[in-house]
Design an enzyme around this catalytic site. Structure first.
Site, PDB file in Angstrom:
ATOM      1  N   ALA A  35     -72.620 -54.195  -8.680  1.00 10.97           N
ATOM      2  CA  ALA A  35     -72.417 -55.605  -8.996  1.00 10.97           C
ATOM      3  C   ALA A  35     -71.236 -55.721  -9.951  1.00 10.97           C
ATOM      4  O   ALA A  35     -70.763 -54.712 -10.481  1.00 10.97           O
ATOM      5  CB  ALA A  35     -73.668 -56.191  -9.658  1.00 10.97           C
ATOM      6  N   MET A  36     -70.790 -56.957 -10.176  1.00 10.13           N
ATOM      7  CA  MET A  36     -69.620 -57.155 -11.018  1.00 10.13           C
ATOM      8  C   MET A  36     -69.797 -58.391 -11.887  1.00 10.13           C
ATOM      9  O   MET A  36     -70.161 -59.462 -11.403  1.00 10.13           O
ATOM     10  CB  MET A  36     -68.378 -57.279 -10.113  1.00 10.13           C
ATOM     11  CG  MET A  36     -67.096 -57.538 -10.858  1.00 10.13           C
ATOM     12  SD  MET A  36     -66.695 -56.152 -11.961  1.00 10.13           S
ATOM     13  CE  MET A  36     -65.889 -57.036 -13.271  1.00 10.13           C
TER      14      MET A  36
ATOM     15  N   GLU B  61     -75.489 -57.030 -15.672  1.00  9.98           N
ATOM     16  CA  GLU B  61     -74.310 -57.909 -15.497  1.00  9.98           C
ATOM     17  C   GLU B  61     -74.381 -59.083 -16.465  1.00  9.98           C
ATOM     18  O   GLU B  61     -73.372 -59.501 -17.030  1.00  9.98           O
ATOM     19  CB  GLU B  61     -74.208 -58.403 -14.048  1.00  9.98           C
ATOM     20  CG  GLU B  61     -74.181 -57.307 -12.989  1.00  9.98           C
ATOM     21  CD  GLU B  61     -73.249 -56.155 -13.259  1.00  9.98           C
ATOM     22  OE1 GLU B  61     -72.175 -56.365 -13.845  1.00  9.98           O
ATOM     23  OE2 GLU B  61     -73.600 -55.009 -12.893  1.00  9.98           O
TER      24      GLU B  61
HETATM   25  N1  HT7 Z   1     -68.174 -53.370 -14.287  1.00 17.31           N
HETATM   26  C1  HT7 Z   1     -68.481 -53.226 -12.906  1.00 17.31           C
HETATM   27  C2  HT7 Z   1     -67.612 -52.216 -12.288  1.00 17.31           C
HETATM   28  C3  HT7 Z   1     -67.395 -52.404 -10.837  1.00 17.31           C
HETATM   29  C4  HT7 Z   1     -66.445 -51.734 -10.110  1.00 17.31           C
HETATM   30  C5  HT7 Z   1     -65.548 -50.764 -10.466  1.00 17.31           C
HETATM   31  C6  HT7 Z   1     -64.733 -50.255  -9.452  1.00 17.31           C
HETATM   32  C7  HT7 Z   1     -64.796 -50.692  -8.169  1.00 17.31           C
HETATM   33  C8  HT7 Z   1     -65.723 -51.662  -7.819  1.00 17.31           C
HETATM   34  C9  HT7 Z   1     -66.556 -52.160  -8.804  1.00 17.31           C
HETATM   35  N2  HT7 Z   1     -67.516 -53.079  -8.736  1.00 17.31           N
HETATM   36  C10 HT7 Z   1     -68.021 -53.221  -9.990  1.00 17.31           C
HETATM   37  C11 HT7 Z   1     -69.891 -52.891 -12.647  1.00 17.31           C
HETATM   38  C12 HT7 Z   1     -70.733 -52.794 -13.841  1.00 17.31           C
HETATM   39  O1  HT7 Z   1     -70.716 -51.791 -14.524  1.00 17.31           O
HETATM   40  O2  HT7 Z   1     -71.403 -53.723 -14.179  1.00 17.31           O
HETATM   41 ZN    ZN Z   2     -71.396 -52.463 -16.290  1.00 19.83          ZN
END
Ligand code: HT7
Ligand code: ZN
Length: 866
Positions: free
Chosen positions: A261-262, A297
């Site tokens: 997730a992001m 997140e």
């Molecule tokens: N901070 C986010 C990192 C992440 C990411 C890094 C590289 C490629 C795709 C990615 N998707 C999400 C995830 C987190 O640590 O919450």
């Molecule tokens: Zn993270």
């Protein structure tokens, strides 16, 4: 490709205060028009403005309304350098990008229901020209235009300020994000999705609009994620006094996503795996993981977004701290003891091997070739252990004061790991200078402990020594400051008083060798060392079998009760692997069976019993072998499982029946623990390879009202002999073929199977309609699971190595990030015998020699071959 070094960090020469993006989705591509308010950083020597870009078709460039003359800039594939811009100016750029062709899933890309972004760490440069580094923070306004019928949902960070229809059935929406943010937190979504809406009122009375956006038809799988979000919001207020600062907090689920997730500001984008759940399609583990990832997140909104990283070397500043926070949330929400056990099991299975392999790096790396390769177990999980050690050393209250200090000092800034530790040091009065080794040094310290009891003096002396093995680029290691939590058990199993009623002492162990003396000890104690796993180290102590049984039965520290069992089982499996390799039979002393029975029949929490009777994994045990023999290890582990099953058959059967579900399924911690133990019993019984137990598993598979029990039965059968496994696998696919996440389970259970024909099965599945090399979840389910199948990946004939290496090559042309993650399966190839090494080296060398290999895969393979 050239490495990047932490020592070369320079502050940016130019700041960007505001960004206005106009994003126009058209059939021939997406046109992104960007307007940037740029000003020189007065604290840095004047220099050109360097912008990053990748796969951008540049249509126009202008400064302050004037088209840029060709002599004013240099345009490369990945850089745009404006030689001598004015002190303060407006830069306008127009580019076209091709999200439909973006298979890397970084930047702006197409998935089934529309278009999504992933910008961390360096995806924003695939959308527009920009100084794509986390210390350049700006306020963003974004207008999106697209066909309304196909893409009714238009989202970006912040608040919606305008929307409306346009000609030709199109529409637009404008979003303004009031918070300054680095480009990696930018997000937009243009899609057809359903939304579950809710609201949350913060303690101070602010109302936050919540929305979870998912594939049409999946709203009935969003309730758990929404509840998890609200729980996380409340927990962060109660635990750290941190409130949500947003008017809108949105989560969007997408089936094509490189990671979990992001945390984009106000617009999180999630892998569907960490959003969608319903009792019949998701297991207890899935429900728990969703809690943790949603919380993770959300927690980033403060630890990562409000205070962000100065540069990517500081990644653990946000990730280690946020993992620590989500672990604590998980411990408070579910069970603290099982949470800790699972964290350590994961650390040993993933991070310890990483720390001993070619990709070993410090929690704060000092160099990288491709930053995407550094979203690792070391940065995340060991980083969380480092934060946990700070917590252990200064205590809960000082830690909370340290967090308050950190935010008071750095809100709105991009900072370093030192800034975080300085806040903790100042709030606690503790000098953390000796502790900083944990951030700089790779490798897992090995602590050896010796105890001696002086009956006449009633004194117990514990002597600790530490060494840290060399890692790439770091041949010599300094000692670390290791908090070692110690208790002493008396002959009756009770904790001895270590002074002032204390039963656990936190020893600060900071040199190569140190002795710690405990006075007034009336009888020779059994030491309980590294309670609650107080530091990420390997601890050696020459325990006798009876001492481990004593700890397993009595230790007041639940983690060390579990640990005693793991030592008991692990030592026996390794001894048996050696026996089997010599052509002798495996043994299982009666004392081990008796110790296991004591745990099984104890009145402990069922989840704990299940953890205590789960044998250590092969990858974890392999780290303790000088030369790994995966066949002997596998056989020895199975032999112990069979011996336990034979010795405790009646107990397993009785417990299986006693734990039968009483009501309909619901996800809660207590029920999940009972299911876990019951399914463990089913698994042990099927070690006995009897038709009756297979029939029992098949019955459970057919009758279960939930995925936890159905999948546990399937996994048991998929590993067992007999035809029942094939019957269940076929039925499972027939029933769930339209649920993508359930199909992933079906792929994974086959790729992880112990059966002799597993590789052939995986090869067949590559061609199955259910598999798709473009989808990371499918790759992880089938190929990475196979890469983690210790016996089959490390097959003596090299077939596992060749197969995976060839798939990495295929995948590299599609998605280098995911290909590089798959390449990490090779990390430990040097620990195997010379014949296996030759096969692995040949597979890696063939990969290394391929023209056009990505930087991502190149770095992993190159380091593996050094
Ligand atoms: N901070 C986010 C990192 C992440 C990411 C890094 C590289 C490629 C795709 C990615 N998707 C999400 C995830 C987190 O640590 O919450
Ligand atoms: Zn993270």
């Amino acid at each position: 490709p050239a490495p990047v070094f932490l020592k070369d960090y320079l502050p940016p020469a130019w700041w960007v205060d505001t960004v206005s993006l106009d994003v126009d989705l058209r059939p021939d591509g997406t046109v992104v028009s960007a307007t940037l308010a740029v000003r020189r950083n007065p604290e840095v020597a004047p220099g050109p403005l360097c912008l990053n870009g990748a796969e951008l078709e540049t249509l126009s460039l202008a400064i302050d309304g004037q088209s840029l003359s060709p002599s004013a800039y240099t345009l490369g594939d990945e850089s745009l350098v404006i030689t001598a811009p004015p002190e303060r100016f407006t830069l306008e750029t127009k580019v076209r990008i091709q999200p439909d062709r973006n298979t890397q899933l970084s930047g702006f890309y197409r998935s089934k229901d529309g278009y999504f972004t992933q910008c961390e760490p360096q995806g924003f440069r695939r959308i527009t020209w920009f100084p794509d580094r986390p210390d350049v923070m700006a306020c963003y306004t974004v207008t999106l235009h697209a066909d309304k019928a196909s893409y009714p949902v238009l989202l970006a960070n912040g608040n919606p300020v305008a929307q409306g229809d346009e000609a030709d059935g199109r529409h637009f929406a404008t979003w303004v994000d009031p918070f300054r943010k680095p480009s990696y937190l930018f997000a937009m979504v243009v899609a057809k999705l359903d939304v579950l809406r809710d609201t949350y009122r913060t303690t101070s009375g602010r109302e936050v609009q919540l929305g979870i956006f998912v594939e049409p038809g999946k709203l009935d799988q969003c309730g758990h994620a929404m509840a998890a979000l609200k729980k996380s919001m409340r927990w962060d207020e109660a635990t750290f006094g941190l409130e949500c600062d947003l008017d809108h907090y949105m989560i969007v689920a997408v089936g094509d996503f490189n990671m979990g997730a992001m945390e984009n500001k106000g617009l999180n984008i999630f892998n569907t795996k960490y959003v969608l759940a319903r009792a019949d399609v998701a297991t207890d583990v899935d429900f728990e993981n969703i809690d943790r990832v949603v919380a993770h997140e959300y927690f980033h909104n403060w630890t990562g977004n409000r205070v962000t990283c100065r540069d990517w070397f500081q990644l653990s500043l946000k990730e280690g701290l946020t993992v620590f926070r989500d672990q604590e949330f998980g411990a408070d929400t579910h069970s603290r003891q099982t949470a800790r056990i699972r964290e350590v099991r994961g650390l040993r299975a993933m991070q310890f091997p990483e720390d001993a392999g070619p990709m070993a790096h410090p929690v704060r790396p000092s160099t990288y070739v491709e930053i995407n390769n550094f979203y690792t177990a070391t940065v995340y999980e060991k980083g969380a252990e480092v934060v946990r050690m700070i917590h252990t050393l200064i205590g809960k209250d000082a830690f909370r004061r340290g967090m308050d200090t950190y935010f008071a000092r750095h809100d709105g800034q991009a900072v370093t790991c030192e800034d975080f530790v300085a806040a903790m040091a100042d709030a606690s009065g503790v000098d953390f200078t000796p502790f900083m080794t944990w951030y700089r040094q790779a490798g897992t310290p090995r602590v050896s402990a010796r105890g001696s009891y002086d009956a006449a003096a009633r004194r117990y002396t514990l002597t600790l020594t530490q060494v840290c093995p060399p890692t790439p680029g770091q041949p010599d290691k300094a000692p670390c400051l290791i908090p070692v939590a110690v208790g002493l058990l008396g002959p009756d199993g009770r904790d001895l008083d270590l002074g002032g009623g204390r039963t656990t002492a936190i020893l600060q162990f900071s040199t190569h060798e140190q002795s710690f003396v405990f006075e007034n000890i009336d009888a020779a104690p059994v030491p309980s060392l590294l309670r609650n796993f107080s530091a990420p180290v390997v601890l050696d102590f020459d325990y006798q079998e009876r001492e481990l049984a004593h700890l397993l039965a009595h230790d007041s520290d639940p983690f060390n009760r579990w640990e005693a069992g793991q030592r008991l089982f692990g030592d026996l499996i390794l001894a048996n692997a050696a026996r089997l390799a010599r052509g002798e039979a495996a043994e299982c002393p009666a004392g081990v069976i008796a110790a296991a029975r004591t745990v099984l029949l104890s009145d402990s929490d069922p989840a704990f019993i299940a953890e205590a009777l789960t044998l250590p994994g092969e990858a974890t045990l392999a780290e303790r072998m000088a030369v790994v023999d995966p066949d002997a290890l596998h056989a020895a582990r199975n032999a112990l499982a069979r011996a336990l099953a034979a010795g405790l058959e009646d107990d397993f059967l009785a417990l299986y029946e006693r734990l039968a579900p009483v009501g309909a399924y619901q996800f809660d911690t207590a029920d999940a623990g009972r299911r876990r133990l019951r399914n463990l019993c089913l698994g042990y019984l099927n070690e006995l390879d009897r038709g009756g137990y297979r029939a029992q598993a098949l019955r459970q598979f057919e009758q279960a009202d939930n995925m936890t029990d159905q999948f546990a039965a399937l996994a048991t059968l998929a590993n067992a002999g007999g035809d029942e496994g094939d019957t269940a696998l076929a039925a499972f696919y027939a029933r769930w073929q339209h649920e993508a996440l359930v199909v992933d389970k079906w792929l994974a259970v086959q790729a992880g199977s112990r059966r002799d024909d597993t590789l052939a099965g995986v090869e067949r599945l590559m061609a199955h309609a259910a598999f798709d090399l473009k989808n990371p979840n499918k790759v992880y389910a089938l190929l990475r699971t196979f890469g983690g199948n210790h016996r089959h990946f490390h097959a003596a004939d090299g077939s596992g190595y060749r197969f995976v290496a060839e798939r990495i090559a295929d995948l590299d042309a599609i998605n280098p990030q995911v290909a590089a993650r798959l390449a990490r399966c090779f990390d430990r190839w040097r620990k195997f015998d010379t014949s296996r090494q030759a096969h692995a080296r040949a597979a890696l060398a063939a990969l290394h020699a391929r023209p056009g290999l990505s930087r991502d895969v190149f770095e992993v393979v190159d380091k593996a071959l050094v």
